[in-house]
Design a protein around this motif. Structure first.
Motif, short mmCIF file in Angstrom:
data_model
loop_
_atom_site.label_atom_id
_atom_site.label_comp_id
_atom_site.label_asym_id
_atom_site.label_seq_id
_atom_site.Cartn_x
_atom_site.Cartn_y
_atom_site.Cartn_z
N VAL A 248 0.85 -1.20 0.00
CA VAL A 248 0.00 0.00 0.00
C VAL A 248 0.88 1.25 0.00
N ASN A 249 1.91 1.26 0.82
CA ASN A 249 2.85 2.39 0.80
C ASN A 249 3.47 2.56 -0.58
N TRP A 250 3.85 1.46 -1.18
CA TRP A 250 4.45 1.50 -2.52
C TRP A 250 3.46 2.07 -3.54
N LEU A 251 2.19 1.66 -3.48
CA LEU A 251 1.18 2.19 -4.39
C LEU A 251 0.97 3.69 -4.16
N LEU A 252 0.91 4.10 -2.91
CA LEU A 252 0.72 5.53 -2.61
C LEU A 252 1.91 6.35 -3.11
N GLU A 253 3.10 5.86 -2.91
CA GLU A 253 4.28 6.58 -3.37
C GLU A 253 4.32 6.69 -4.90
N ALA A 254 3.68 5.72 -5.57
CA ALA A 254 3.63 5.74 -7.04
C ALA A 254 2.44 6.54 -7.57
N GLY A 255 1.69 7.16 -6.66
CA GLY A 255 0.56 7.99 -7.07
C GLY A 255 -0.73 7.25 -7.31
N HIS A 256 -0.82 5.99 -6.84
CA HIS A 256 -2.02 5.19 -7.05
C HIS A 256 -2.99 5.31 -5.87
N ASP A 257 -3.28 6.54 -5.49
CA ASP A 257 -4.20 6.76 -4.36
C ASP A 257 -5.57 6.16 -4.64
N GLU A 258 -6.06 6.32 -5.86
CA GLU A 258 -7.38 5.79 -6.20
C GLU A 258 -7.40 4.27 -6.12
N ALA A 259 -6.33 3.62 -6.54
CA ALA A 259 -6.26 2.16 -6.45
C ALA A 259 -6.31 1.69 -5.00
N VAL A 260 -5.64 2.42 -4.11
CA VAL A 260 -5.68 2.07 -2.69
C VAL A 260 -7.10 2.22 -2.15
N ARG A 261 -7.75 3.30 -2.51
CA ARG A 261 -9.14 3.50 -2.08
C ARG A 261 -10.05 2.40 -2.65
N ASN A 262 -9.80 2.03 -3.89
CA ASN A 262 -10.56 0.97 -4.55
C ASN A 262 -10.43 -0.34 -3.77
N ALA A 263 -9.19 -0.75 -3.47
CA ALA A 263 -8.93 -2.06 -2.88
C ALA A 263 -9.28 -2.15 -1.41
N HIS A 264 -9.23 -1.01 -0.70
CA HIS A 264 -9.34 -1.08 0.76
C HIS A 264 -10.59 -0.39 1.33
N VAL A 265 -11.32 0.31 0.47
CA VAL A 265 -12.56 0.95 0.92
C VAL A 265 -13.73 0.53 0.02
N GLU A 266 -13.61 0.82 -1.27
CA GLU A 266 -14.76 0.65 -2.17
C GLU A 266 -15.07 -0.82 -2.45
N THR A 267 -14.06 -1.61 -2.77
CA THR A 267 -14.33 -3.02 -3.09
C THR A 267 -14.74 -3.84 -1.87
N PRO A 268 -14.15 -3.65 -0.69
CA PRO A 268 -14.67 -4.36 0.48
C PRO A 268 -16.14 -4.06 0.76
N GLU A 269 -16.55 -2.82 0.52
CA GLU A 269 -17.97 -2.49 0.72
C GLU A 269 -18.83 -3.14 -0.35
N LEU A 270 -18.35 -3.13 -1.60
CA LEU A 270 -19.09 -3.76 -2.70
C LEU A 270 -19.26 -5.26 -2.47
N VAL A 271 -18.19 -5.92 -2.09
CA VAL A 271 -18.20 -7.39 -2.00
C VAL A 271 -18.84 -7.88 -0.70
N TYR A 272 -18.42 -7.29 0.42
CA TYR A 272 -18.80 -7.82 1.73
C TYR A 272 -19.79 -6.94 2.49
N GLY A 273 -20.00 -5.73 2.01
CA GLY A 273 -20.87 -4.81 2.74
C GLY A 273 -20.23 -4.27 4.01
N ILE A 274 -18.91 -4.23 4.06
CA ILE A 274 -18.22 -3.72 5.25
C ILE A 274 -17.68 -2.31 4.98
N ASP A 275 -17.69 -1.50 6.02
CA ASP A 275 -17.21 -0.12 5.92
C ASP A 275 -15.89 -0.03 6.67
N THR A 276 -14.80 -0.14 5.96
CA THR A 276 -13.49 -0.16 6.62
C THR A 276 -13.14 1.20 7.22
N ARG A 277 -13.60 2.27 6.61
CA ARG A 277 -13.32 3.59 7.17
C ARG A 277 -14.07 3.78 8.50
#
Length: 283
Positions: A248-277
């Motif tokens: 995740v640090n590597w992705l953020l340093e590479a400017g992939h903020d949206e990908a991190v949000r996708n994998a750790h916030v948006e997709t967990p909510e889509l798949v499991y209905g969980i709110d990680t934030r």
């Protein structure tokens, strides 16, 4: 860099409740910024259980639930159990214990039914199933697909996701269609140990840089995992528990903020209905 508001979820790892590192692995994950875990029960025989009925899986499931509760106390966010039957069990039953493929199928489906009870009671988040990732004969393949279809049926009944252990593939549209035929939307089907590209289920991408870069650039829903196995006989197998936060640090340093949000916030909510934030803020 990971900040206090960034959830970091490892979507698929194992913890051994009795041997090897257990909660120490969770502490390693948390120490480098990990906040959320989906803990999948280890194969039943790894915990010394040679199943003969669906009820025999309960020990495995309950020990997993217990260590997940311990992990909850360590994490800034949350841990959830994912319970089910490892598809490799069919080979153990047929090849080593003399079961027919049909009898092995019925026993494994009974295990899925027991796992579903824990989802229904709220003690587990999702189910695990799949089919062998290695060559098997037609009868074993058909029996394995029947077990997986039972998991889709139970997932549809309970409105819960199903994680799949299956062969390496970038096209599993047929499997997603089977889920939809059972009433389970394809976005509730997750292929664990996925590459960065997959048609059909949601990919749970092994956290290697090349795979993650592909997933980030595609922009489709995805999750990140290590498949850490917590096995004292194979200490270096798969990826270690610190890997997802570091990637995740590597992705953020590479400017992939949206990908991190996708994998750790948006997709967990889509798949499991969980709110990680929300669970991170509450903690």
């Amino acid at each position: 860099m990971i900040d206090d508001e960034t959830p970091v979820l490892d979507n698929h790892l194992h913890l051994d409740p009795d041997n090897n590192r257990g909660i120490d692995a969770v502490r390693d994950f948390a120490r480098v910024g990990g906040t959320h875990l989906l803990v999948v029960n280890k194969p039943s025989w790894h915990l010394g259980v040679e199943v003969e009925s669906g009820e025999d899986f309960r020990y495995v499931f309950e020990r997993t639930i217990e260590i997940v509760a311990e992990a909850d106390d360590v994490l800034e966010g949350r841990a959830w159990p994912v319970l089910g039957v490892h598809p490799g069990l069919i080979s153990r039953l047929v090849d080593d214990r003399g079961y027919s493929p049909a009898d092995a199928r019925d026993l494994m489906r009974a295990g899925i039914d027991v796992a579903a009870e824990y989802v229904e009671s709220g003690e587990a988040l999702a189910l695990k199933s799949g089919r062998p990732h290695y060559d098997v004969d037609d009868a074993v393949w058909e029996a394995s697909n029947a077990v997986m279809r039972r998991a889709f049926e139970r997932g549809a009944d309970l409105d819960c996701a199903v994680q799949l252990h299956a062969e390496a593939s970038e096209d599993m549209r047929e499997v997603a269609e089977w889920a939809e035929e059972a009433g389970l939307p394809r976005h509730n089907v997750v292929k664990h140990y996925a590459s960065g590209r997959l048609e059909g289920p949601i990919p749970s991408v092994m956290s290697e840089k090349e795979r993650l870069e592909t997933a980030a650039e595609r922009g489709e829903p995805f999750l990140m995992e290590t498949d850490y196995i917590d096995d004292p006989d194979r200490p270096g197998a798969v990826l270690g528990p610190k890997t997802v936060p570091r990637r995740v640090n590597w992705l953020l340093e590479a400017g992939h903020d949206e990908a991190v949000r996708n994998a750790h916030v948006e997709t967990p909510e889509l798949v499991y209905g969980i709110d990680t934030r929300e669970s991170l803020e509450r903690a």
